[in-house]
Design an enzyme around this catalytic site. Structure first.
Site, PDB file in Angstrom:
ATOM      1  N   VAL A 100       0.793  -1.225   0.052  1.00  0.00           N
ATOM      2  CA  VAL A 100      -0.038  -0.011  -0.101  1.00  0.00           C
ATOM      3  C   VAL A 100       0.816   1.261   0.056  1.00  0.00           C
ATOM      4  O   VAL A 100       0.621   2.333  -0.667  1.00  0.00           O
ATOM      5  CB  VAL A 100      -0.928  -0.132   1.131  1.00  0.00           C
ATOM      6  CG1 VAL A 100      -1.656   1.370   1.386  1.00  0.00           C
ATOM      7  CG2 VAL A 100      -2.098  -1.180   1.042  1.00  0.00           C
ATOM      8  N   THR A 101       1.781   1.216   0.713  1.00  0.00           N
ATOM      9  CA  THR A 101       2.835   2.561   0.884  1.00  0.00           C
ATOM     10  C   THR A 101       3.465   2.720  -0.593  1.00  0.00           C
ATOM     11  O   THR A 101       3.324   3.969  -0.999  1.00  0.00           O
ATOM     12  CB  THR A 101       3.964   2.089   1.731  1.00  0.00           C
ATOM     13  OG1 THR A 101       3.557   1.864   3.136  1.00  0.00           O
ATOM     14  CG2 THR A 101       5.119   3.162   1.899  1.00  0.00           C
ATOM     15  N   ASP A 120      -1.705   2.491   5.310  1.00  0.00           N
ATOM     16  CA  ASP A 120      -0.729   1.490   5.654  1.00  0.00           C
ATOM     17  C   ASP A 120      -0.196   1.533   7.095  1.00  0.00           C
ATOM     18  O   ASP A 120      -0.087   0.466   7.765  1.00  0.00           O
ATOM     19  CB  ASP A 120       0.467   1.807   4.679  1.00  0.00           C
ATOM     20  CG  ASP A 120       1.223   3.161   4.949  1.00  0.00           C
ATOM     21  OD1 ASP A 120       0.597   3.748   5.876  1.00  0.00           O
ATOM     22  OD2 ASP A 120       1.940   3.478   4.329  1.00  0.00           O
ATOM     23  N   GLY A 121      -0.381   2.771   7.744  1.00  0.00           N
ATOM     24  CA  GLY A 121      -0.058   2.762   9.338  1.00  0.00           C
ATOM     25  C   GLY A 121      -1.073   2.009   9.931  1.00  0.00           C
ATOM     26  O   GLY A 121      -0.748   1.126  10.972  1.00  0.00           O
ATOM     27  N   ARG A 160      -0.538  -1.592  12.226  1.00  0.00           N
ATOM     28  CA  ARG A 160      -0.877  -1.577  13.771  1.00  0.00           C
ATOM     29  C   ARG A 160      -1.848  -2.771  13.598  1.00  0.00           C
ATOM     30  O   ARG A 160      -1.879  -3.426  14.778  1.00  0.00           O
ATOM     31  CB  ARG A 160      -1.656  -0.571  14.083  1.00  0.00           C
ATOM     32  CG  ARG A 160      -0.693   0.652  14.424  1.00  0.00           C
ATOM     33  CD  ARG A 160      -1.405   1.819  15.163  1.00  0.00           C
ATOM     34  NE  ARG A 160      -2.629   2.420  14.248  1.00  0.00           N
ATOM     35  CZ  ARG A 160      -2.165   3.392  13.178  1.00  0.00           C
ATOM     36  NH1 ARG A 160      -1.148   4.172  13.164  1.00  0.00           N
ATOM     37  NH2 ARG A 160      -3.373   3.873  12.931  1.00  0.00           N
ATOM     38  N   ASP A 166       8.458   3.303   4.623  1.00  0.00           N
ATOM     39  CA  ASP A 166       7.341   4.457   4.587  1.00  0.00           C
ATOM     40  C   ASP A 166       7.906   5.896   4.749  1.00  0.00           C
ATOM     41  O   ASP A 166       7.428   6.629   4.067  1.00  0.00           O
ATOM     42  CB  ASP A 166       6.326   4.283   5.791  1.00  0.00           C
ATOM     43  CG  ASP A 166       5.188   5.373   6.058  1.00  0.00           C
ATOM     44  OD1 ASP A 166       4.343   5.290   5.304  1.00  0.00           O
ATOM     45  OD2 ASP A 166       5.200   6.135   7.086  1.00  0.00           O
ATOM     46  N   ASP A 188       7.521   8.600   1.638  1.00  0.00           N
ATOM     47  CA  ASP A 188       7.322  10.000   1.935  1.00  0.00           C
ATOM     48  C   ASP A 188       7.948  11.173   1.582  1.00  0.00           C
ATOM     49  O   ASP A 188       7.404  11.952   0.849  1.00  0.00           O
ATOM     50  CB  ASP A 188       6.976  10.188   3.583  1.00  0.00           C
ATOM     51  CG  ASP A 188       5.931   9.367   4.144  1.00  0.00           C
ATOM     52  OD1 ASP A 188       4.721   8.991   3.403  1.00  0.00           O
ATOM     53  OD2 ASP A 188       5.606   9.335   5.414  1.00  0.00           O
TER      54      ASP A 188
END
Length: 228
Positions: A34-35, A71-72, A76, A89, A93
């Site tokens: 996803v990242t 994604d975070g 988790r 990540d 960014d």
């Protein structure tokens, strides 16, 4: 200092993010995938922005930037994304931010730099990278720099508002947003440096343990003592 939009924005986004995160994990999609996908989407949106299609660029970048929350959340839910996931990540960014502000600077340069917007975009780009670096470096040194009026979410929101104003025909909209962002980014750098400085315990403040702080000392036993 309180964040501008981070708390309410993330609260609203989380309402739709959590079910999406569960669904993607259920079908086998990883947070790292996803990242990377989100970064590719931002690069596509940035291309549209560089070509002057500000309306579509804003919406594409905004939609893809939301994967930073997605994604975070997925990580988790899996019990943590691991050290490599955090590194990936952060790296993606930085690439996405460079693409967005680079595209904006390129577009404004082609428009004869209205209101100095290209300069503001370059300042925002450089300052945004420093904002992220200060936090990462402080954390590696055991310092606290998790503060700032304009973190990544706020920066994207501000430039997005400027893009929408520009797409509506307001020539001053995007440059104005970029100048505001440049100023807030510089303020954030100093906020983080000050916070890190305050969290750094000076060498002189470290005191050696005193007798009172130490365990009770037991005198050595004399082997000649009959009571021994």
């Amino acid at each position: 200092m309180a964040k501008i939009v981070q708390v309410p924005a993330r609260a609203v986004v989380a309402y739709g993010v959590n079910p999406t995160a569960r669904f993607l994990l259920r079908i086998g999609v990883t947070p790292n995938a996803v990242t990377v996908a989100g970064t590719i989407g931002v690069l596509i949106g940035s291309y549209f922005g560089a070509r002057g299609h500000l309306f579509w660029a804003t919406w594409i970048v905004t939609a893809c930037a939301l994967t930073d929350v997605l994604d975070g959340t997925m990580a988790r839910m899996r019990g943590g994304g691991g050290k490599f996931g955090a590194l990936l990540d952060s790296s993606m960014d930085r690439i996405a931010d460079a693409a967005v502000f680079g595209a904006v600077a390129f577009y404004l340069a082609g428009e004869d730099n209205p209101y100095g917007g290209m300069i503001a975009a370059l300042i925002s780009l450089a300052a945004g990278q420093v904002v992220s670096y200060v936090k990462a470096r402080a954390q590696s040194l055991g310092l606290n720099a998790d503060v700032g009026i304009a973190e990544r979410l706020e920066r994207l929101v501000i430039v997005g508002i400027g893009g929408l104003l520009g797409s509506a025909g307001l020539e001053w909209g995007l440059p104005a947003a970029l100048w505001v962002l440049a100023a807030l980014s510089i303020v954030t750098i100093f906020q983080r440096l000050v916070s890190a400085s305050r969290s750094d315990l000076p060498a002189g403040a470290r005191t050696e343990p005193t007798v009172a702080d130490s365990p009770v000392a037991v005198p050595p036993v004399d082997p000649k003592d009959p009571a021994a």
